[in-house]
Design an enzyme around this catalytic site. Structure first.
Site, mmCIF file in Angstrom:
data_model
loop_
_atom_site.group_PDB
_atom_site.id
_atom_site.type_symbol
_atom_site.label_atom_id
_atom_site.label_comp_id
_atom_site.label_asym_id
_atom_site.label_seq_id
_atom_site.Cartn_x
_atom_site.Cartn_y
_atom_site.Cartn_z
ATOM 1 N N TYR A 131 0.915 -1.210 -0.035
ATOM 2 C CA TYR A 131 0.108 0.079 0.069
ATOM 3 C C TYR A 131 0.896 1.335 0.131
ATOM 4 C CZ TYR A 131 -4.025 3.126 1.498
ATOM 5 O OH TYR A 131 -4.578 3.959 1.591
ATOM 6 N N THR B 268 -13.347 4.025 7.664
ATOM 7 C CA THR B 268 -14.209 3.208 6.513
ATOM 8 C C THR B 268 -13.954 1.738 6.496
ATOM 9 O OG1 THR B 268 -12.502 3.545 4.948
ATOM 10 C CG2 THR B 268 -13.878 5.558 5.295
HETATM 11 N N1 LIG Z 1 -9.712 5.210 5.158
HETATM 12 C C1 LIG Z 1 -8.657 5.810 5.358
HETATM 13 O O1 LIG Z 1 -8.016 5.807 6.248
HETATM 14 C C2 LIG Z 1 -7.734 6.233 4.129
HETATM 15 C C3 LIG Z 1 -6.580 7.057 4.381
HETATM 16 C C4 LIG Z 1 -5.812 7.307 3.187
HETATM 17 C C5 LIG Z 1 -6.099 7.089 1.928
HETATM 18 N N2 LIG Z 1 -7.467 6.535 1.640
HETATM 19 C C6 LIG Z 1 -7.711 6.210 0.480
HETATM 20 O O2 LIG Z 1 -9.047 6.531 -0.020
HETATM 21 C C7 LIG Z 1 -9.629 5.677 -0.807
HETATM 22 C C8 LIG Z 1 -11.278 5.550 -0.473
HETATM 23 O O3 LIG Z 1 -11.079 4.716 0.675
HETATM 24 P P1 LIG Z 1 -12.187 4.589 1.789
HETATM 25 O O4 LIG Z 1 -11.573 4.775 3.114
HETATM 26 O O5 LIG Z 1 -13.441 5.457 1.249
HETATM 27 O O6 LIG Z 1 -12.579 3.000 1.632
HETATM 28 P P2 LIG Z 1 -14.009 2.260 1.470
HETATM 29 O O7 LIG Z 1 -13.598 0.922 1.549
HETATM 30 O O8 LIG Z 1 -14.877 2.929 2.041
HETATM 31 O O9 LIG Z 1 -14.247 2.620 -0.150
HETATM 32 C C9 LIG Z 1 -13.486 2.053 -1.313
HETATM 33 C C10 LIG Z 1 -14.400 1.775 -2.666
HETATM 34 O O10 LIG Z 1 -13.286 1.380 -3.407
HETATM 35 C C11 LIG Z 1 -14.085 0.571 -4.420
HETATM 36 N N3 LIG Z 1 -13.072 -0.075 -5.090
HETATM 37 C C12 LIG Z 1 -12.158 -0.995 -4.647
HETATM 38 N N4 LIG Z 1 -11.546 -1.469 -5.636
HETATM 39 C C13 LIG Z 1 -12.071 -1.055 -6.840
HETATM 40 C C14 LIG Z 1 -12.192 -1.260 -8.067
HETATM 41 N N5 LIG Z 1 -11.164 -2.263 -8.567
HETATM 42 N N6 LIG Z 1 -12.765 -0.440 -9.124
HETATM 43 C C15 LIG Z 1 -13.960 0.308 -8.679
HETATM 44 N N7 LIG Z 1 -14.005 0.380 -7.259
HETATM 45 C C16 LIG Z 1 -13.253 -0.210 -6.538
HETATM 46 C C17 LIG Z 1 -14.913 -0.405 -3.376
HETATM 47 O O11 LIG Z 1 -15.954 -1.187 -3.632
HETATM 48 C C18 LIG Z 1 -15.280 0.617 -2.223
HETATM 49 O O12 LIG Z 1 -16.711 1.177 -2.477
HETATM 50 C C19 LIG Z 1 -8.544 4.737 -1.071
HETATM 51 O O13 LIG Z 1 -7.821 4.912 -2.467
HETATM 52 C C20 LIG Z 1 -7.937 4.681 0.000
HETATM 53 O O14 LIG Z 1 -6.763 3.835 -0.111
HETATM 54 C C21 LIG Z 1 -7.928 5.827 2.683
#
Ligand SMILES: NC(=O)c1ccc[n+]([C@@H]2O[C@H](COP(=O)([O-])OP(=O)(O)OC[C@H]3O[C@@H](n4cnc5c(N)ncnc54)[C@H](O)[C@@H]3O)[C@@H](O)[C@H]2O)c1
Length: 255
Positions: free
Chosen positions: A154, A189
């Site tokens: 990641y 999330t």
């Molecule tokens: N939650 C955190 O702490 C955090 C921190 C930093 C970055 N992020 C990033 O934020 C972004 C969103 O994450 P989140 O926290 O909202 O998680 P989440 O799990 O709530 O949402 C992720 C969404 O992406 C979709 N997804 C995954 N793979 C996919 C694909 N191949 N094609 C289409 N859709 C796909 C999933 O179905 C899900 O709806 C991600 O890139 C994550 O790495 C999250």
């Protein structure tokens, strides 16, 4: 109404940060395409937004598939009439150090987080150009900026998203397309659950407490706080901002 008359394609918008961003953009006047590989999640998010009177379309695709993304982006632009904003937000976050990361999960992590950003942007850029320019926002992470235990694939993938953002910003500036990245700290999330369980020795709640304590502000972020910074980057308020890597992390990387 900072996005009145604009349209946005948001990947991974069926859940978490992506869904919050779709809701916020729609409340600011944008039509939104809710792209997710999870069809029921995309449909639920789109119908909740449509119920507020805003324009929202579910679009089901896997961002790591070139064919699906060409079709999905073309469909989004057709449904919305134009495309001004792309939020490359879909991501997966497998745990594991270099010693114990699963090799297939490592490849999947790069396919979704890095190649998905490339494929979505490649398909969307002609539509942004046709609209006279636009804004691409790439979802990175604090894991791109500081070392984090047990998060090797990641961290590497989000580091690549940061580098890709800078390269895209330079390549696309002459087309009037701005490209920036967000680096969120921890937000509760579904993507976080396995990691939190792992860090909390089996207890998600304990993992969340330990993680919150690593942020000087003393808590996790909310999806809407990340969405608010995406709104800034998407809007004309950021007209002179491109190639920026913006931590939204409660001070996590200031230490
Ligand atoms: N939650 C955190 O702490 C955090 C921190 C930093 C970055 N992020 C990033 O934020 C972004 C969103 O994450 P989140 O926290 O909202 O998680 P989440 O799990 O709530 O949402 C992720 C969404 O992406 C979709 N997804 C995954 N793979 C996919 C694909 N191949 N094609 C289409 N859709 C796909 C999933 O179905 C899900 O709806 C991600 O890139 C994550 O790495 C999250």
């Amino acid at each position: 109404m900072r996005l009145q008359g604009r349209t946005a394609l948001i990947t991974g918008a069926g859940s978490g940060i992506g869904r919050a961003t779709a809701e916020l953009f729609a409340s600011e006047g944008a039509g939104v395409a809710i792209l997710d590989r999870d069809a029921p999640a995309a449909e639920a998010a789109a119908s909740a937004i449509s119920a507020t009177g805003a324009e929202a379309h579910p679009v089901v695709a896997d961002v790591s598939s070139p064919d699906e993304m060409f079709r999905a982006v073309a469909r989004s632009a057709r449904l919305l009439g134009r495309l001004d904003i792309v939020f490359n937000n879909a991501g997966v976050a497998p745990s594991g150090s270099v010693l114990d990361a699963d090799e297939d999960e490592w490849d999947r992590c790069f396919a979704v987080n890095v190649k998905g950003t490339y494929l979505t942007s490649r398909a969307a850029i002609p539509h942004l150009q046709a609209a006279g320019g636009g804004s691409i926002i790439n979802q990175a992470s604090v894991a791109a900026l500081v070392g984090m235990a047990n998060f090797s694939a990641y961290s590497a993938a989000k580091g690549a998203v940061v580098s890709l953002t800078r390269a895209m910003a330079i390549d696309l500036a002459p087309m009037g397309i701005r490209v920036n990245a967000l680096c969120p700290g921890a937000v509760h999330t579904p993507i976080m659950e396995p990691l939190m369980r792992n860090q909390g020795g089996g207890s998600v709640e304990r993992g969340l407490e330990l993680t919150a304590a690593k942020h000087p502000i003393g808590r996790l972020g909310t999806p809407m706080e990340i969405a608010a910074t995406a709104l800034f980057l998407a809007s004309d308020d950021a007209a002179f901002v491109t190639g920026a890597i913006l931590p939204v992390d409660g001070g996590r990387t200031a230490q």
